[in-house]
Design an enzyme around this catalytic site. Sequence first.
Site, PDB file in Angstrom:
ATOM      1  N   CYS A  11      -0.334  11.829  -3.079  1.00  0.00           N
ATOM      2  CA  CYS A  11       0.938  12.115  -3.800  1.00  0.00           C
ATOM      3  C   CYS A  11       0.459  11.725  -5.190  1.00  0.00           C
ATOM      4  CB  CYS A  11       1.782  11.080  -3.153  1.00  0.00           C
ATOM      5  SG  CYS A  11       3.158  10.881  -4.137  1.00  0.00           S
ATOM      6  N   CYS A  27       2.606   9.258  -7.065  1.00  0.00           N
ATOM      7  CA  CYS A  27       2.413   7.905  -6.496  1.00  0.00           C
ATOM      8  C   CYS A  27       1.166   7.263  -7.425  1.00  0.00           C
ATOM      9  CB  CYS A  27       1.937   7.728  -5.117  1.00  0.00           C
ATOM     10  SG  CYS A  27       3.109   8.392  -4.025  1.00  0.00           S
TER      11      CYS A  27
END
Length: 174
Positions: free
Chosen positions: A84, A87
């Site tokens: 991600c 993230c």
Amino acid sequence: MSTSPQGRPDRGGRGDTAETSVWTVACASCGRTNRVPAAAQGSPRCGNCRAPLPWIAEAGDADFGEVAEQASLPVLVDLWATWCGPCRMVSPALERVAKDLAGRIKLVKVDVDKSPALARRFKVQAVPTLLILDHGRPIARQSGAAPANALRQWVDESLSASHGPADPATRRPR
């Protein structure tokens, strides 16, 4: 795995449990390097000058209860994934918040791909998902990346709503 003074995991090649998960953190006050365990009583302080240290740990399905739910401080949980992009962008901002709020919160990072039971338990549908736990009880939730100042404001507001305004003398919730 070796560490840097800025706060990186040190597992010493011994496994992935809370007993062996340690972060090495440089004290913002005196610069001394300190080892901070994932799970312990109280909150970490510098061994040299006794200043509060940021508490950053990793947890998974097996040790989340010990690392996050039994913490004496409120816990900011970062439910993330290695693939991600947002993230990876929000991680340094969360570490900045943990440093700014040293002695007031604990940051616990959970890789949802390695911890599917926690992802199901917290009904994670998007990453990053952030939670604030107080004595193991969720008090706030947010999905998506945000800059450090917005995350800090969200944490402060969530803690104030849960505990009331902070005591200026101790910087802890009243």
